[in-house]
Structure formats: C-alpha cells, structure tokens
Design an enzyme around this catalytic site. Structure first.
Site, short mmCIF file in Angstrom:
data_model
loop_
_atom_site.label_atom_id
_atom_site.label_comp_id
_atom_site.label_asym_id
_atom_site.label_seq_id
_atom_site.Cartn_x
_atom_site.Cartn_y
_atom_site.Cartn_z
CE1 TYR A 29 7.57 4.44 -74.17
CE2 TYR A 29 9.55 3.17 -74.65
CZ TYR A 29 8.30 3.63 -75.03
OH TYR A 29 7.80 3.29 -76.25
CB ILE A 30 9.32 -0.25 -70.02
CG1 ILE A 30 10.08 0.04 -71.33
CG2 ILE A 30 8.60 -1.58 -70.11
CD1 ILE A 30 11.21 -0.92 -71.62
CG ASP A 49 11.78 6.32 -61.08
OD1 ASP A 49 11.24 5.69 -62.01
OD2 ASP A 49 12.80 7.04 -61.23
CB SER A 143 18.43 -5.64 -73.33
OG SER A 143 18.73 -5.23 -74.63
CE1 TYR A 168 21.03 -0.95 -70.74
CE2 TYR A 168 21.59 -1.77 -72.92
CZ TYR A 168 20.68 -1.59 -71.93
OH TYR A 168 19.39 -2.05 -72.09
CE LYS A 172 19.41 -3.74 -68.79
NZ LYS A 172 18.51 -3.55 -67.65
CG PHE A 197 13.70 -8.29 -79.43
CD1 PHE A 197 13.50 -9.22 -78.40
CD2 PHE A 197 14.63 -8.60 -80.40
CE1 PHE A 197 14.20 -10.44 -78.37
CE2 PHE A 197 15.33 -9.80 -80.38
CZ PHE A 197 15.11 -10.72 -79.37
N1 UFG Z 1 18.95 4.96 -85.63
C1 UFG Z 1 19.15 5.91 -86.62
N2 UFG Z 1 19.13 7.22 -86.27
C2 UFG Z 1 18.93 7.63 -84.99
C3 UFG Z 1 18.71 6.65 -83.99
C4 UFG Z 1 18.75 5.33 -84.35
O1 UFG Z 1 19.35 5.58 -87.79
O2 UFG Z 1 18.93 8.83 -84.73
C5 UFG Z 1 18.95 3.54 -86.00
C6 UFG Z 1 20.05 2.74 -85.31
O3 UFG Z 1 21.23 2.82 -86.06
C7 UFG Z 1 19.42 1.37 -85.27
C8 UFG Z 1 17.92 1.63 -85.14
O4 UFG Z 1 17.74 2.98 -85.57
O5 UFG Z 1 19.65 0.73 -86.47
C9 UFG Z 1 17.41 1.49 -83.74
O6 UFG Z 1 18.21 2.27 -82.88
P1 UFG Z 1 17.83 2.55 -81.36
O7 UFG Z 1 18.89 3.41 -80.79
O8 UFG Z 1 16.43 3.02 -81.27
O9 UFG Z 1 17.84 1.10 -80.72
P2 UFG Z 1 19.04 0.07 -80.61
O10 UFG Z 1 18.56 -1.17 -81.29
O11 UFG Z 1 20.33 0.58 -81.03
O12 UFG Z 1 19.16 -0.08 -79.05
C10 UFG Z 1 18.05 -0.53 -78.31
C11 UFG Z 1 18.08 0.05 -76.91
C12 UFG Z 1 19.26 -0.47 -76.14
C13 UFG Z 1 19.30 -1.96 -76.23
C14 UFG Z 1 19.26 -2.42 -77.66
C15 UFG Z 1 19.19 -3.90 -77.78
O13 UFG Z 1 18.14 1.46 -76.96
O14 UFG Z 1 19.10 -0.09 -74.80
O15 UFG Z 1 18.11 -1.91 -78.29
O16 UFG Z 1 19.61 -4.30 -79.03
F1 UFG Z 1 20.43 -2.43 -75.68
#
Ligand code: UFG
Length: 366
Positions: A29-30, A49, A143, A168, A172, A197
């Site tokens: 992706y990135i 990759d 991250s 994970y 990092k 972020f």
């Molecule tokens: N969320 C939902 N429903 C979903 C998916 C996510 O409500 O189906 C919420 C999560 O609870 C969170 C927000 O949306 O509050 C963002 O969730 P993500 O899973 O998109 O992202 P995260 O912040 O949990 O995690 C991301 C990356 C990780 C990284 C992290 C760093 O996926 O790899 O940011 O904080 F480690």
C-alpha cells in the site's frame, strides 16, 4: 557535429544518471504510492516484494501513472542470499526504503515468530547488505504505535516510547533500536526513521490504492467495503472512550502525502543534508479525528451511507493519538497537504474502481 552532440548528451546522461533506490515491499500500500512519487521525482526504482500481502498487478498501476515500469523481483527480504544476488545484479543502488514487513496487530499476537522473522530478520539483512554493497542510507517505516497512549498530545518525537501492546508493535521498537545501534557503530551508514500515523486514501488517479487481504482490520477499507455493500455493517469499536463523542481519535494522513515524505527523506540521505546520521520524524497531519467524525465526513463527501453499529471496545486500541508534525515540517520541509475530505473521496473512488474491475473479471471480494 551531430555525433559530437550525441556523445555529449550520452556523457551528460551518464553523469546525471538517476539515483537508484531499492524499495522493499514496493508493491504494498504505502510502498506502491512511494514508488510512484520516486519515479516522478526522477529516481530509478528497484522493487523486491514477496507478494504476501500485495498483488503483482500493482505494477501496471504504477506504470499507468508514471509511464515507467519499475524493476521488480519476487523476493522475500528474509532471504539474505537471494537479496545479496539481487544487489550484485543491480549495481549502484544508493539507498533502501524498507517497507517489507507484516503489519496486522491481531495476527502478530497469534504468530509472534512470524512477525519477529519478517520484521526483524529482514531489517538485519538489509543493514548487513548495506555494508556489503556500500549502500549509504536506509529509510525505515516505523509507526506511532511506539508511543502507545502518549501522556501529552499532540505527541512529538521526544515523547517516551511505551511498552508495546503487541508483537507487531514490539518489532517496530526493536527495529528502531537495531537501526540506531548499527548507525552509531558505522560512520558510513545513515538512516531516517519515519513514524507513520494512520495512512488512508488512494492515488487520485485510482490506479493504485489499498488492497486488503480478506476481511480488513483497518477502519477505512472496512468503511469503503461496507459502503460498497461487500460488508453488511461496520462495527464501531466502543463509544465510551474519554473523547468528545466517545469514539477513538487518530491522525489520518493521506497516503500520497506520506509517500512524498519518503522522497524528501531519501534525497536528504543522498545529499548528506543532515549532520546527524540518524533522524526520527513523525508523519501526521497534526489533527485528530474520531471514528464518528470519519464516518460522517465519508458519508457527506461521497454521498453514500455506511451502515454501522456500536460494539464493545477492541482489545489493545489506544484511546487517542495524533501527531505534532512540527519537526518534519521544519526540518524536512514537508507537510501533509491533502484535506481529509479529498482523501476520503480518493478512498471511495478506489473502492468503486476495484468493484468495476472485479465485476468485469467476474470475481468476488469476500
Ligand atoms: N475501527 C473501528 N472499526 C473497524 C476498524 C477500526 O471502529 O472495523 C476503529 C479502531 O477502533 C480505531 C480506529 O478505527 O479507533 C482506527 O483503527 P485502525 O485499525 O484503522 O488503525 P489503528 O490506529 O488501530 O492501527 C493503525 C495501524 C497499525 C499501527 C497503528 C499505530 O493499522 O499498524 O495504527 O497506532 F500500529
């Protein structure tokens, strides 16, 4: 006269040959968005990759946008011997952008050794190979997960790292430490560590974007798939957090903005712009948005409904985190420019493109 000019041009071309950059995980992706920006900035890109979480067709998207197909080989970065052979074959690589890693928090809890191998072993290989092949710089994908729940918001790079909540997250932190120790031990190597972020959105052309495998873990791909009717309902994980609307807050950054920071970082390394051999930057917008705010904005700008329900909190979620990106703004001269509205539009445009493609191919996503 004409021949003389041609030779002159040839010599000029040789002198100003595009710097060669290795991008590990370059079909991800990135990675793919970064390859586009690198090629558009005039770099010659080499991708390795193992396609474990990406699709070879991404290369066509990159070619469509940039008019150039990058060199690609299907190699697992934990395979030192094959990587060594690759670097001997493609001489003159000057820097590595190391994306190749596993990134699903939940999976890392179930398969920690897979994560330590994929993330830590592959980094050690790249650092060893840099010495062997005289490669000067490495840009590393870290991250904001390293901050855990910060005590002060917005969080800057001087904030202490917190104990990781998953293998994970731990990889990092370990990788950051391995890079720091290695760079300190050698005056010939330089590194820039980028703490991302929450990257979201897709290239505005919709030729490349996020391609999650199976059921998405991350918010935006789940939102776009729900809007598309592929998923029945989005689960919002908790609305009882100590935030204005009760849902978690994140700093959502446009993936193209994020990709551009890599180009600037690699230029900085190659041009020795810093007296420091190792630097760490937060890459975020400086603005926190809640899950509910993201949902409302997505529905508004794309004029589409996202069925959702509130469910209990997801284990391990941080309540709120957003970046202080001032250091990257001032030192790299980089800032996140895209609005969240345009970014969410790009995510939807990409989802619609994927559906059209799958319809034509007669396949189904779920
Ligand atoms: N969320 C939902 N429903 C979903 C998916 C996510 O409500 O189906 C919420 C999560 O609870 C969170 C927000 O949306 O509050 C963002 O969730 P993500 O899973 O998109 O992202 P995260 O912040 O949990 O995690 C991301 C990356 C990780 C990284 C992290 C760093 O996926 O790899 O940011 O904080 F480690």
């Amino acid at each position: 006269m004409e021949i003389k000019n041609k030779i002159k041009q040839l010599l000029k071309d040789k002198k100003t040959a595009a710097p060669r950059i290795l991008v590990t995980g370059g079909t991800g992706y990135i990675g793919s968005h970064t390859v586009v920006e690198l090629q558009q900035a005039g770099f010659e890109v080499f991708i390795v990759d193992n396609l474990s979480n990406s699709n070879i067709e991404v290369l066509n998207g990159i070619e469509k946008i940039t008019g150039k197909m990058p060199v690609f080989e299907n190699i697992d970065c934990t395979d030192y011997v094959t990587m060594d052979r690759f670097l001997s074959k493609h001489e003159g690589i000057q820097a590595i952008i190391h994306f190749a890693a596993s990134k699903a928090v939940g999976e890392s809890v179930e398969k920690p050794l897979l994560y330590y191998r994929n993330n830590v072993v592959s980094l050690i290989n790249q650092l060893e190979l840099m010495k062997v092949h005289k490669i000067k710089g490495i840009v590393f994908s870290s991250s904001c997960t390293v901050y855990g729940q910060p005590d002060v918001l917005p969080v800057d790079e001087t904030a202490p790292r917190k104990t990781a909540l998953s293998p994970y997250g731990n990889t990092k932190q370990i990788c950051e430490d391995i890079i720091t120790d290695t760079i300190r031990s050698s005056s010939e190597l330089k590194s820039i560590i980028l703490r991302y972020f929450n990257p979201i959105g897709a290239h505005p052309s919709a030729e490349i974007g996020e391609l999650p495998n199976g059921v998405p873990n991350n918010l935006i791909p789940f939102v776009t798939q729900t809007a598309a009717g592929i998923r029945e309902m989005l689960s919002v994980f908790g609305d009882d957090y100590n935030t204005p609307d009760g849902t978690c807050i994140r700093d959502y950054i446009n993936v193209v903005d994020l990709a551009k920071a890599h180009v600037i970082s690699v230029q900085r390394l190659l041009e020795d712009k810093s007296s420091e051999n190792i630097e760490i930057f937060n890459l975020g917008t400086g603005r926190g948005l809640s899950v509910k705010e993201i949902l409302t904005t997505f529905e508004k700008v794309n004029k589409v409904k996202v069925p959702h329900k509130i469910v209990p909190r997801r284990e391990g979620d941080i309540e709120q985190v957003w970046a202080n990106p001032t250091y990257a703004n001032n030192v790299l001269g980089w800032e996140a420019k895209e609005t969240v509205e345009d970014t969410l539009k790009s995510a939807w445009k990409w989802q619609k493109k994927l559906m059209k493609k799958q319809k034509n191919e007669g396949s189904c996503l779920s």
